[in-house]
Scaffold this active site. Structure first.
Site, PDB file in Angstrom:
ATOM      1  CB  THR A 162     -12.695 -11.007  -4.506  1.00 60.49           C
ATOM      2  OG1 THR A 162     -12.378  -9.523  -4.146  1.00 60.49           O
ATOM      3  CG2 THR A 162     -11.696 -11.208  -5.578  1.00 60.49           C
ATOM      4  N   GLY A 351      11.326   8.052 -14.237  1.00 63.06           N
ATOM      5  CA  GLY A 351      10.212   8.664 -14.992  1.00 63.06           C
ATOM      6  C   GLY A 351       9.585   7.315 -15.754  1.00 63.06           C
ATOM      7  CD  GLU A 374      -9.418 -12.181   3.402  1.00 61.25           C
ATOM      8  OE1 GLU A 374      -9.951 -11.270   2.888  1.00 61.25           O
ATOM      9  OE2 GLU A 374      -8.970 -13.368   3.079  1.00 61.25           O
ATOM     10  CD  GLU A 378      -5.715   1.718   9.433  1.00 58.99           C
ATOM     11  OE1 GLU A 378      -4.835   2.358   8.987  1.00 58.99           O
ATOM     12  OE2 GLU A 378      -6.372   1.080   8.669  1.00 58.99           O
TER      13      GLU A 378
END
Length: 397
Positions: A162, A351, A374, A378
């Site tokens: 990034t 909607g 980052e 998990e």
């Protein structure tokens, strides 16, 4: 806001950023998002407010704040546009790395310009074949010989970096000893300065990656082909310490991501609260229908709980404690809650929540990034479990 955690000056900084978001960001974010346009003017405004120097103390900076205050500033920015909060995330991690581990010369060289935003920084960890297994990285930096004896020669690639196009400084994780055992002992961090728009010789910014959300900042693939970096740019001039250095830096990075998730969740809640009071069904505002009212109550409760967990971790870090478990908990919980709140906001809007005319669809596209960014959730669970077993419990004080 949890003002008791902050000084008076910090409260004013958070309020200043909130005002900036309401007056300058929200009126233009929809157009910028869907035009896929880099927000140059908004970034310049953040520089003027000192946002890029919030983690940098004197004598290099003038506006350092506590980590809880930094988290609340991040939340405010993400409430307006998550991309703006992302523009300062990696920059802050690099600043913390240099502050904690850099030589005096490295601090003096980089931190003053980083504090003003003149020099923006990012970090390069992830590789195309590595993902969460950072120790399996293949990017190498070997010490040169002859005329290159005072340089490292770097070969390899990184992905999902990034701010790579706009940053002028990259904290690059490399293998300086590919044969080291255990593997993390062979990892180091090089401070790579880009030179000119096209970078330095041997540095290639191959492409910007197309993304579901997070449109305001670029995420790029990088390639290194015999790129030379001066030996003096080794973080702390210490080989083999890069993995431990970065893991400490990522405690701040994960709290920043948690705060981004809070901002997205808060924006989704605020929009839902406003819409549910304006929209009527069966003769009454829809918030009065129990199902919608329950959504609002759950969204608000989750948001407050996630914020308190994040601020708890930020206080632990500022107190000098090891905070990888606390930061992992905050990032795990806040990011999952941010996704849940974004989805509930679509349910509240019906909607219209699926229409690009309303901002809730943007929140729903931005929220998943915090789950995988980052360090995936998990991975956070693995970190939490290891530390929980090591500590034996979770003390209340």
């Amino acid at each position: 806001m949890t003002t008791e955690l902050l000084s008076e000056d910090e409260v004013e900084i958070v309020r200043l950023v909130r005002e900036f978001v309401d007056k300058q960001v929200k009126p233009v974010v929809h157009e910028l998002e869907h035009a896929n346009t880099y927000p140059e003017e908004l970034i310049d405004a953040m520089k003027e407010m000192g946002v890029f120097g919030l983690a940098i103390p004197e004598p290099w900076g003038e506006a350092q704040v506590s980590l809880p205050a930094y988290c609340l500033v991040t939340e405010e920015l993400a409430r307006g546009w998550m991309s703006l909060a992302g523009a300062m995330g990696g920059h802050t991690v690099v600043a913390k790395l240099i502050l904690s581990y850099g030589t005096q010369a490295q601090k003096d060289r980089y931190l003053p310009r980083m504090a003003t935003g003149e020099l923006r920084a990012t970090m390069a960890l992830t590789e195309p074949g590595g993902g969460s297994d950072l120790q399996a990285m293949r990017t190498t930096a070997r010490r040169g010989t002859g005329e290159d004896a005072d340089h490292y020669i770097v070969n390899g690639s990184k992905t999902w970096i990034t701010n790579a196009r706009k940053a002028g400084l990259i904290a690059l994780m490399v293998k300086t000893d590919p044969q080291a055992h255990p593997r993390h002992k062979g990892i180091s961090i090089l401070l790579v300065e880009k030179e000119g728009d096209e970078g330095r010789p041997g540095f290639h910014l191959s492409r910007d990656l197309p993304k579901l959300g997070y449109k305001g900042v670029e995420s790029c693939e990088l390639a290194f082909d015999a790129m030379t970096v001066p030996v003096g740019n080794l973080l702390g001039e210490q080989e083999g310490a890069g993995f431990a250095q970065m893991m400490k830096g990522l405690e701040v990075g994960r709290l920043q991501v948690a705060s981004r998730a809070l901002g997205v969740g808060r924006a989704a809640l605020e929009d839902s609260l406003r819409y549910s009071q304006e929209r009527e069904a069966f003769g009454v505002p829809i918030w009065k229908h129990q199902s919608i009212g329950n959504y609002l109550a759950q969204m608000a409760t989750k948001l407050v709980a996630a914020r308190q967990l994040t601020l708890h971790a930020a206080r632990a870090f500022d107190a000098g404690q090891r905070a990888d478990m606390e930061a992992g908990m905050a990032k795990l919980f806040a990011s999952e809650i941010g996704m849940e709140i974004a989805l509930d906001a679509i349910r509240v809007h019906g909607g219209y929540g699926y229409s690009t005319e309303f901002d809730v669809e943007r929140y729903f596209r931005d929220a998943p990034l915090m789950i995988v960014g980052e360090g995936t959730n998990e991975i956070q669970k693995n970190v939490i479990a290891r530390q929980l077993v090591k500590r034996g419990n979770v003390d209340p004080i």
